[in-house]
Design a protein around this motif. Structure first.
Motif, PDB file in Angstrom:
ATOM      1  N   VAL A  75       0.897  -1.222   0.175  1.00 48.72           N
ATOM      2  CA  VAL A  75      -0.019   0.175  -0.103  1.00 48.72           C
ATOM      3  C   VAL A  75       0.990   1.224   0.106  1.00 48.72           C
ATOM      4  O   VAL A  75       0.733   2.391  -0.626  1.00 48.72           O
ATOM      5  CB  VAL A  75      -0.906   0.171   1.277  1.00 48.72           C
ATOM      6  N   LYS A  76       1.874   1.181   0.818  1.00 48.65           N
ATOM      7  CA  LYS A  76       2.702   2.264   0.976  1.00 48.65           C
ATOM      8  C   LYS A  76       3.249   2.775  -0.330  1.00 48.65           C
ATOM      9  O   LYS A  76       3.675   3.710  -0.632  1.00 48.65           O
ATOM     10  CB  LYS A  76       3.858   2.102   2.171  1.00 48.65           C
ATOM     11  N   ASP A  77       3.919   1.451  -1.008  1.00 46.14           N
ATOM     12  CA  ASP A  77       4.433   1.812  -2.347  1.00 46.14           C
ATOM     13  C   ASP A  77       3.696   2.181  -3.417  1.00 46.14           C
ATOM     14  O   ASP A  77       4.013   3.115  -3.860  1.00 46.14           O
ATOM     15  CB  ASP A  77       5.535   0.685  -2.687  1.00 46.14           C
ATOM     16  N   ASN A  78       2.717   1.485  -3.821  1.00 47.69           N
ATOM     17  CA  ASN A  78       1.891   1.658  -4.684  1.00 47.69           C
ATOM     18  C   ASN A  78       1.022   2.902  -4.645  1.00 47.69           C
ATOM     19  O   ASN A  78       1.033   3.635  -5.625  1.00 47.69           O
ATOM     20  CB  ASN A  78       1.093   0.539  -4.934  1.00 47.69           C
ATOM     21  N   PHE A  79       0.379   3.030  -3.342  1.00 48.00           N
ATOM     22  CA  PHE A  79      -0.563   4.158  -3.420  1.00 48.00           C
ATOM     23  C   PHE A  79       0.563   5.523  -3.136  1.00 48.00           C
ATOM     24  O   PHE A  79       0.084   6.527  -3.602  1.00 48.00           O
ATOM     25  CB  PHE A  79      -1.177   4.052  -2.186  1.00 48.00           C
ATOM     26  N   GLY A  80       1.689   5.504  -2.356  1.00 51.32           N
ATOM     27  CA  GLY A  80       2.815   6.650  -2.539  1.00 51.32           C
ATOM     28  C   GLY A  80       2.861   6.820  -3.969  1.00 51.32           C
ATOM     29  O   GLY A  80       2.832   7.980  -4.121  1.00 51.32           O
ATOM     30  N   TRP A  81       3.289   6.005  -4.777  1.00 55.26           N
ATOM     31  CA  TRP A  81       3.482   6.107  -6.183  1.00 55.26           C
ATOM     32  C   TRP A  81       2.346   6.821  -6.881  1.00 55.26           C
ATOM     33  O   TRP A  81       2.586   7.913  -7.582  1.00 55.26           O
ATOM     34  CB  TRP A  81       3.866   4.969  -6.876  1.00 55.26           C
TER      35      TRP A  81
ATOM     36  N   TYR B 255      -3.026   9.762  16.254  1.00 55.68           N
ATOM     37  CA  TYR B 255      -2.818   8.850  15.391  1.00 55.68           C
ATOM     38  C   TYR B 255      -2.026   8.901  14.351  1.00 55.68           C
ATOM     39  O   TYR B 255      -1.765   8.317  13.146  1.00 55.68           O
ATOM     40  CB  TYR B 255      -4.378   8.156  14.667  1.00 55.68           C
ATOM     41  N   LEU B 256      -1.159  10.136  14.399  1.00 54.32           N
ATOM     42  CA  LEU B 256      -0.152  10.272  13.402  1.00 54.32           C
ATOM     43  C   LEU B 256       0.900   8.983  13.794  1.00 54.32           C
ATOM     44  O   LEU B 256       1.707   8.638  12.610  1.00 54.32           O
ATOM     45  CB  LEU B 256       0.502  11.365  13.664  1.00 54.32           C
ATOM     46  N   ILE B 257       1.023   8.591  15.061  1.00 53.73           N
ATOM     47  CA  ILE B 257       2.267   7.844  15.495  1.00 53.73           C
ATOM     48  C   ILE B 257       1.983   6.528  14.836  1.00 53.73           C
ATOM     49  O   ILE B 257       3.071   6.092  13.940  1.00 53.73           O
ATOM     50  CB  ILE B 257       2.247   7.770  17.088  1.00 53.73           C
ATOM     51  N   PRO B 258       0.765   5.806  14.858  1.00 50.44           N
ATOM     52  CA  PRO B 258       0.827   4.512  14.374  1.00 50.44           C
ATOM     53  C   PRO B 258       0.634   4.632  12.785  1.00 50.44           C
ATOM     54  O   PRO B 258       1.350   3.809  11.997  1.00 50.44           O
ATOM     55  CB  PRO B 258      -0.869   4.154  14.824  1.00 50.44           C
ATOM     56  N   ALA B 259       0.298   5.680  12.219  1.00 51.33           N
ATOM     57  CA  ALA B 259       0.293   6.004  10.748  1.00 51.33           C
ATOM     58  C   ALA B 259       1.598   5.962  10.359  1.00 51.33           C
ATOM     59  O   ALA B 259       1.942   5.187   9.373  1.00 51.33           O
ATOM     60  CB  ALA B 259      -0.254   7.476  10.474  1.00 51.33           C
ATOM     61  N   VAL B 260       2.554   6.624  10.968  1.00 50.44           N
ATOM     62  CA  VAL B 260       4.010   6.262  10.611  1.00 50.44           C
ATOM     63  C   VAL B 260       4.536   5.024  10.831  1.00 50.44           C
ATOM     64  O   VAL B 260       5.287   4.414   9.717  1.00 50.44           O
ATOM     65  CB  VAL B 260       4.882   7.546  11.463  1.00 50.44           C
ATOM     66  N   ALA B 261       3.926   4.517  11.891  1.00 51.33           N
ATOM     67  CA  ALA B 261       4.540   2.906  12.085  1.00 51.33           C
ATOM     68  C   ALA B 261       4.025   2.041  10.798  1.00 51.33           C
ATOM     69  O   ALA B 261       4.942   1.246  10.479  1.00 51.33           O
ATOM     70  CB  ALA B 261       4.033   2.558  13.346  1.00 51.33           C
ATOM     71  N   PHE B 262       2.806   2.270  10.675  1.00 51.12           N
ATOM     72  CA  PHE B 262       2.399   1.444   9.445  1.00 51.12           C
ATOM     73  C   PHE B 262       2.912   1.785   8.084  1.00 51.12           C
ATOM     74  O   PHE B 262       3.378   1.018   7.254  1.00 51.12           O
ATOM     75  CB  PHE B 262       0.812   1.547   9.034  1.00 51.12           C
ATOM     76  N   PHE B 263       2.927   3.086   7.676  1.00 55.94           N
ATOM     77  CA  PHE B 263       3.142   3.579   6.213  1.00 55.94           C
ATOM     78  C   PHE B 263       4.259   4.409   6.049  1.00 55.94           C
ATOM     79  O   PHE B 263       4.596   4.936   5.034  1.00 55.94           O
ATOM     80  CB  PHE B 263       1.964   4.401   5.747  1.00 55.94           C
ATOM     81  N   GLY B 264       5.334   4.461   7.311  1.00 54.85           N
ATOM     82  CA  GLY B 264       6.449   5.303   7.151  1.00 54.85           C
ATOM     83  C   GLY B 264       6.079   6.662   6.981  1.00 54.85           C
ATOM     84  O   GLY B 264       4.928   7.032   7.430  1.00 54.85           O
ATOM     85  N   ILE B 265       6.989   7.667   6.475  1.00 57.22           N
ATOM     86  CA  ILE B 265       6.563   9.110   6.276  1.00 57.22           C
ATOM     87  C   ILE B 265       6.413   9.333   4.888  1.00 57.22           C
ATOM     88  O   ILE B 265       6.673   8.594   4.032  1.00 57.22           O
ATOM     89  CB  ILE B 265       7.620   9.917   6.940  1.00 57.22           C
ATOM     90  N   GLY B 266       5.577  10.586   4.805  1.00 55.59           N
ATOM     91  CA  GLY B 266       5.329  10.915   3.287  1.00 55.59           C
ATOM     92  C   GLY B 266       3.807  11.157   3.285  1.00 55.59           C
ATOM     93  O   GLY B 266       3.099  11.462   4.118  1.00 55.59           O
ATOM     94  N   MET B 267       3.315  10.979   1.756  1.00 56.06           N
ATOM     95  CA  MET B 267       1.974  11.590   1.779  1.00 56.06           C
ATOM     96  C   MET B 267       1.032  10.379   2.478  1.00 56.06           C
ATOM     97  O   MET B 267      -0.122  10.574   2.501  1.00 56.06           O
ATOM     98  CB  MET B 267       1.645  11.575   0.078  1.00 56.06           C
ATOM     99  N   VAL B 268       1.502   9.200   1.925  1.00 58.30           N
ATOM    100  CA  VAL B 268       0.457   7.798   2.454  1.00 58.30           C
ATOM    101  C   VAL B 268      -0.110   7.949   3.937  1.00 58.30           C
ATOM    102  O   VAL B 268      -1.084   8.038   3.756  1.00 58.30           O
ATOM    103  CB  VAL B 268       0.985   6.451   2.025  1.00 58.30           C
ATOM    104  N   PRO B 269       0.792   8.024   4.914  1.00 66.40           N
ATOM    105  CA  PRO B 269       0.207   8.496   6.311  1.00 66.40           C
ATOM    106  C   PRO B 269      -0.582   9.691   6.253  1.00 66.40           C
ATOM    107  O   PRO B 269      -1.529   9.716   7.054  1.00 66.40           O
ATOM    108  CB  PRO B 269       1.476   8.373   7.055  1.00 66.40           C
ATOM    109  N   GLY B 270      -0.266  10.646   5.557  1.00 62.40           N
ATOM    110  CA  GLY B 270      -1.003  12.016   5.614  1.00 62.40           C
ATOM    111  C   GLY B 270      -2.470  11.525   5.044  1.00 62.40           C
ATOM    112  O   GLY B 270      -3.399  12.081   5.911  1.00 62.40           O
TER     113      GLY B 270
END
Lengths: 280, 400
Positions: free
Chosen positions: A32-38, A143-158
């Motif tokens: 999700v992180k890779d594809n959605f981020g892309w 919930y930014l904290i788990p968002a970063v844990a799940f998806f790293g940083i960038g647009m996706v956790p945003g």
């Protein structure tokens, strides 16, 4: 007096749970992180590649026709967007728009069916309602904290964080809109032998549409309000400019970027409100 | 062979309905059951049969369970106990699929507040029943158009309900129910939301239609006059129970118990003895828009010697008589304001009719019936006398 109850280690339980979810669902989060981020990056890139003049004209034309051929919103859009271009915030605007677009889309696509489910079952309503309260009132930073844990940083956790914060209104309004359909109309549709699905699509959703659209409008506005917070976990866009102005105590730069967000908010709000009106 | 047969049909609202049901069988009253179990008895062991082509009126005051009863007939509300047979099929034991088939093919319903879909045009509303059955577009629109023509709305098919008056909206409701040619028509206080003059028109029209179509009609009302006008048989309800079933004649002549007697008396007296119930539709001219020529034309058309004058908000301003108007026209006067007279007798619409006698007997023009100064109807000597004759004919004491 209450010393005999040892302090419960809730915080560490939640830590463990987040860790467990992160590790167990890595197979899901990573793609999700890779594809959605892309997808997010490429969308924002492509939008930035369109010459601003063309975008401004398109928005103005859209505003003109959607507001019933009145000039007000069109003129405002032209001046506002020219201001943003003039302040060299255009590509940031495109990133912010992408973030809002995708998080609102996600919220609407998931929120409307959930709202329908909620309106059809009192059990579902009693389960979903507290979850919605939780999503809306829990401070966004948490919930930014788990968002970063799940998806790293960038647009996706945003997008994820915006989605959490912005989905409740569309769910609530969909539920409300369908429950408000008058008993007589529901009875009429039953009395003529409509199936549940026919009733939903031919009677309830059309009747609830203005209310649902008000919810969609609220959802878009809320996801827009999340752009500054999302920028704290690396989402690009106007929020990042506000954040860096805050960190460096630059009142002027902060004002300019903040004002750009306001302009975007007004344009999107008026456009979606008119969409609602023109369809009634 | 009855079309509908209702046997021992009960509906109890509340959580402890099973318990309440057995108390009901033991003969406890509605109030006692409410006190003991917290359950409300909606319908109490109703039992009746409706024959083909019959207009069966279910009458009762509000809270008597009549609206619940009609909803049990097509299972918009599920019964707690008892059976509803349509021919030989028992609706109470049907599954959803079978029930849907009966609702689509055999019975349709007309609602008190019309139940029209505001986002659909008149035609789209009328096709609804056939649309959900999956009938193809051309055929359903043809049938719907026929039904709309039948109720006199042939030229309004592309309007939206909000563009129509109440009476016209209910015609759409009627057309929608008739479009698929069902055997049974359930009408839940279908005309109660309409004003008295329109209501009478609609009752007449329903009777005309019924003569042609011979449907089996279950008609719910709280209005005795309406029940007497259209019912072949009337069932009177009180506290969820049917207290008497009979022809209008039987109900009026031999009330089964004190309740029916009182109901018949009360309703009749209050209904018959006010101006509203006997007034006729007034012919009027609007002095903001119309001059002597229009007034003269209208009087000629209707054969009148005088005509009432209102303004554009229907406020009663007076009347003009034919001689004055003729003179005004010949003298090239263009406004009615100069020849208007205001010595007409006026009564409020709640005025009892014995008081109308005092004002009508030496009046040259019909009595004007008003509501907050607005002209609602007129009363002429003939209708007043006919109304009184009717009261006596019904066997109700005349205390006027």
């Amino acid at each position: 007096m209450l010393d005999f109850i040892p302090s419960l280690p809730i915080a560490s339980w939640v830590d463990d749970a987040v860790k467990w979810v992160t590790n167990t669902f890595e197979f899901f989060f990573d793609p999700v992180k890779d594809n959605f981020g892309w997808l997010l990056d490429i969308s924002a890139e492509y939008l930035s590649m369109i010459p601003p003049v063309i975008v401004i004209l398109l928005v103005a034309v859209l505003a003109f026709f959607m507001s019933g051929k009145k000039l007000g919103l069109a003129v405002f859009s032209i001046i506002g967007l020219l201001f943003i271009e003039n302040q060299e915030l255009w590509s940031e605007l495109m990133y912010t728009f992408t973030l809002v677009l995708y998080s609102s889309l996600l919220a609407v696509v998931i929120g409307i069916p959930v709202g329908i489910l909620m309106s059809k079952s009192n059990t579902a309503e009693s389960i979903i309602r507290p979850i919605l309260d939780f999503m809306q009132t829990m401070p966004a930073f948490v919930y930014l904290i788990p968002a970063v844990a799940f998806f790293g940083i960038g647009m996706v956790p945003g997008v994820f964080a915006s989605f959490i914060f912005a989905t409740p209104p569309v769910v609530r309004f969909t539920n409300l809109g369908i429950r408000q359909v008058s008993t007589e109309l529901v009875e009429a549709s039953d009395a003529f032998g409509a199936t549940g699905q026919q009733k939903l699509f031919k009677v309830e959703l059309p009747m609830a549409k203005p209310t649902i659209m008000a919810g969609v409008n609220q959802t878009i506005m809320l996801s827009l309000s999340m752009v500054v917070i999302a920028s704290m976990i690396g989402a690009s866009g106007l929020g990042r400019d506000v954040l860096s102005a805050l960190q460096r105590a630059e009142a002027g730069a902060g004002f300019v970027a903040g004002f750009a967000i306001v302009i975007l908010a007004i344009i999107i709000d008026r456009l979606t409100q008119n969409f609602n009106k023109s369809n009634q | 062979m009855p079309v509908i047969e209702v046997d021992n049909l009960s509906k109890i609202f509340g959580k402890r309905s099973k318990e309440a049901l057995s108390l009901l069988d033991e003969g406890l009253s509605k109030d006692e059951i409410l006190k003991k179990t917290g359950c409300t008895v909606g319908v109490n062991r109703a039992k009746f049969q409706v024959e083909a082509g019959e207009v069966f009126v279910i009458m009762g005051l509000s809270g008597s369970g009549k609206s619940t009863l009609v909803r049990l007939l097509n299972r918009l509300i599920n019964p707690t106990a008892g059976d509803v047979y349509v021919h030989d099929d028992n609706l109470s034991t049907m599954n959803k699929e079978e029930l849907r088939r009966v609702r689509r093919e055999k019975m349709s319903m007309v609602f008190q507040k019309f139940g029209l879909f505001p986002f659909r045009t008149v035609l789209e509303n009328t096709v609804f029943g056939m649309e959900v059955q999956g009938m193809d577009k051309e055929e359903r629109e043809k049938k719907a158009t026929e039904a709309l023509e039948l109720v006199g709305l042939g030229s309004f098919i592309h309007q939206y309900p909000s563009q129509l008056s109440g009476g016209m909206q209910q015609r759409v409701g009627l057309a929608r129910a008739l479009a698929n040619d069902p055997e049974i028509l359930l009408m839940d206080e279908a005309f109660s939301a309409l004003d008295p003059l329109i209501r009478k028109d609609m009752q007449d029209e329903l009777m005309d239609l019924q003569e042609k179509m011979q449907k089996t009609i279950i008609f719910i009302t709280h209005d005795l006059d309406e029940a007497l006008r259209i019912g072949d048989r009337i069932a009177l309800m009180k506290d969820g129970s049917i207290v008497q079933i009979g022809t209008p004649e039987e109900i009026l002549m031999n009330p089964a118990n004190d309740y029916v007697e009182k109901f018949v008396e009360d309703v009749d007296r209050s209904k018959v003895l006010t101006a509203e119930n006997i007034m006729l539709r007034p012919e009027t001219v609007d002095f903001d828009k119309h001059g002597p020529r229009v007034a003269l034309e209208r009087m000629r058309e209707q054969g009148l010697s005088s005509i009432y004058v209102i303004d554009r908000t229907r406020q009663l301003k007076g009347y003009v008589n034919a001689n004055d108007v003729l003179e005004a026209r010949n003298n090239q006067i263009t406004s009615l304001k100069e020849i208007i007279r205001d010595d007409m007798p006026t009564v409020e619409k709640e005025t009892p009719i014995q008081e109308i006698f005092d004002v009508i007997h030496d009046s040259p023009v019909p009595v004007a019936v008003t509501e907050e100064g607005k002209l609602r109807g007129i009363i002429i000597k003939g209708t007043l006398i006919a109304a009184l004759a009717n009261v006596n004919g019904n066997g109700v004491e005349d205390n006027a």
